[in-house]
Motif scaffolding. Structure first.
Motif, PDB file in Angstrom:
ATOM      1  N   THR A   1     -11.426  -2.632  -1.501  1.00 53.64           N
ATOM      2  CA  THR A   1     -11.353  -2.629  -2.643  1.00 53.64           C
ATOM      3  C   THR A   1      -9.318  -3.192  -2.334  1.00 53.64           C
ATOM      4  OG1 THR A   1     -10.434  -0.421  -2.602  1.00 53.64           O
ATOM      5  CG2 THR A   1     -12.639  -0.771  -2.715  1.00 53.64           C
ATOM      6  N   LEU A   2      -8.961  -2.819  -1.425  1.00 55.66           N
ATOM      7  CA  LEU A   2      -7.786  -3.357  -1.370  1.00 55.66           C
ATOM      8  C   LEU A   2      -6.532  -4.642  -0.874  1.00 55.66           C
ATOM      9  CD1 LEU A   2      -6.065   0.063   1.375  1.00 55.66           C
ATOM     10  CD2 LEU A   2      -6.031  -0.166  -2.111  1.00 55.66           C
ATOM     11  N   LYS A   3      -7.703  -5.290  -0.452  1.00 55.37           N
ATOM     12  CA  LYS A   3      -8.048  -7.103  -0.729  1.00 55.37           C
ATOM     13  C   LYS A   3      -6.880  -6.807  -0.021  1.00 55.37           C
ATOM     14  CE  LYS A   3     -10.377  -7.423  -5.355  1.00 55.37           C
ATOM     15  NZ  LYS A   3      -9.929  -8.216  -6.779  1.00 55.37           N
ATOM     16  N   PHE A   4      -7.295  -6.833   1.419  1.00 55.61           N
ATOM     17  CA  PHE A   4      -5.967  -6.485   2.345  1.00 55.61           C
ATOM     18  C   PHE A   4      -6.046  -9.067   3.165  1.00 55.61           C
ATOM     19  CE2 PHE A   4      -4.604  -7.676   6.735  1.00 55.61           C
ATOM     20  CZ  PHE A   4      -3.173  -7.087   6.545  1.00 55.61           C
TER      21      PHE A   4
ATOM     22  N   CYS B   1       0.608  -1.174  -0.023  1.00 51.34           N
ATOM     23  CA  CYS B   1       0.321  -0.006  -0.161  1.00 51.34           C
ATOM     24  C   CYS B   1       0.773   1.448   0.140  1.00 51.34           C
ATOM     25  CB  CYS B   1      -0.908   0.502   1.089  1.00 51.34           C
ATOM     26  SG  CYS B   1      -1.795   1.200   1.730  1.00 51.34           S
TER      27      CYS B   1
ATOM     28  N   ALA C   1      -5.906  -0.252   5.277  1.00 55.54           N
ATOM     29  CA  ALA C   1      -5.568  -1.319   4.735  1.00 55.54           C
ATOM     30  C   ALA C   1      -6.445  -2.050   4.903  1.00 55.54           C
ATOM     31  CB  ALA C   1      -4.224  -1.968   4.904  1.00 55.54           C
TER      32      ALA C   1
ATOM     33  N   ASN D   1     -10.522  -1.361   4.458  1.00 55.96           N
ATOM     34  CA  ASN D   1     -11.177  -0.565   2.164  1.00 55.96           C
ATOM     35  C   ASN D   1     -10.951  -2.153   2.143  1.00 55.96           C
ATOM     36  OD1 ASN D   1     -11.220   0.515  -0.017  1.00 55.96           O
ATOM     37  ND2 ASN D   1      -9.932   1.704   0.485  1.00 55.96           N
TER      38      ASN D   1
END
Length: 290
Positions: free
Chosen positions: A131-134, A110, A126, A129
């Motif tokens: 959309t970040l696909k942590f 990130c 992170a 969210n």
């Protein structure tokens, strides 16, 4: 050659052509495009330096650097992620190496936060969210973090045991007396792992000198360079049987070992549960070889 052996370079050229549809031309081949890009990120070379090395105009150098940067960032979608997204297994190289096989790869990146942003703020963004696909671990597995991060059930726990001094440097333990008591054994094992993690970042920065200084690039391009450097690191780790930079990593000065930021932890049920988890892990290590 560009911190990778010839076979890996050739394979990367083939992947760029066949998977990522990079095209060569009569004036410049895919290998030369890649070579200019790698030379720039490896040496931190400026446009004029690359012009002299590869005998192309400044406009050509700039255009193909931007093209390759976007392509390698696209590669990052494949190469910066866990090979086992569900964390069901432990790689045999780690199981069979008492030093945790320090050839680690990045599994999440990130980039783009300001340097003053606190670790906790970035981490919370992170994990919340979608959309970040942590990559969140499955139940019973955790990320190892320092005190700059919050304790979160099913995600992470701190490296140190409350009430016990943290052994920040592996050398102090290796050269001194063996740890005694379950808390010292716990801290010994996990300070060793943290040293390996810090060494991975040290190798990454040593490999790509552009990370040390890139003021001439726009902010958006700087963010892409960080991601591209991680993707290339992982590519080399995946396909290189021998990595000369990692071979030299024992001699690297590792910064940040033993740094304990002010924790921003809440108290209550979750904290008590995580503390109990640490104690259980520490107790289980008492019979393990050090």
């Amino acid at each position: 050659m560009f911190w990778m052996n010839k076979d890996v370079f050739i394979r990367l050229c083939d992947d760029l052509e066949n998977i990522y549809k990079v095209k060569g031309s009569q004036r410049i081949s895919i290998a030369e495009k890649l070579g200019m890009f790698l030379y720039t990120v490896e040496e931190g070379a400026g446009n004029r330096n690359v012009q002299e090395r590869f005998q192309h105009s400044g406009e050509t150098v700039s255009r193909y650097f931007s093209e390759m940067l976007n392509v390698v960032c696209d590669m990052a979608k494949e190469f910066i992620k866990p090979s086992d997204p569900e964390f069901k297994s432990t790689p045999p190289e780690i199981l069979g190496d008492s030093r945790y096989m320090p050839h680690f790869k990045f599994t999440f990146a990130c980039a783009g936060w300001e340097g003053t942003a606190h670790d906790t703020r970035i981490f919370q963004s992170a994990i919340h969210n979608p959309t970040l696909k942590f990559p969140k671990p499955t139940n019973g597995k955790y990320y190892l973090v320092d005190a700059g991060y919050p304790q979160i059930k099913s995600i992470c726990y701190h490296i140190s045991v409350k009430g016990q001094e943290f052994f920040g440097c592996v050398c102090l333990v290796r050269w001194g007396a063996q740890p005694t008591g379950y808390k010292e054994v716990f801290n010994h094992a996990h300070s060793s792992l943290r040293s390996v993690i810090e060494r991975t970042f040290g190798v990454w920065k040593k490999r790509w000198n552009i990370l040390l200084d890139m003021p001439s690039y726009s902010f958006d391009k700087q963010v892409k360079i960080v991601i591209a450097a991680m993707a290339l690191h992982n590519y080399i780790r995946r396909y290189s049987g021998r990595d000369c930079v990692f071979d030299e990593s024992e001699n690297l000065d590792i910064e940040g070992i033993g740094r304990e930021d002010d924790a921003q932890n809440g108290h209550g049920h979750v904290s008590r549960e995580m503390e109990a988890l640490r104690n259980n892990i520490a107790s289980s290590l008492m019979g393990a070889p050090i």
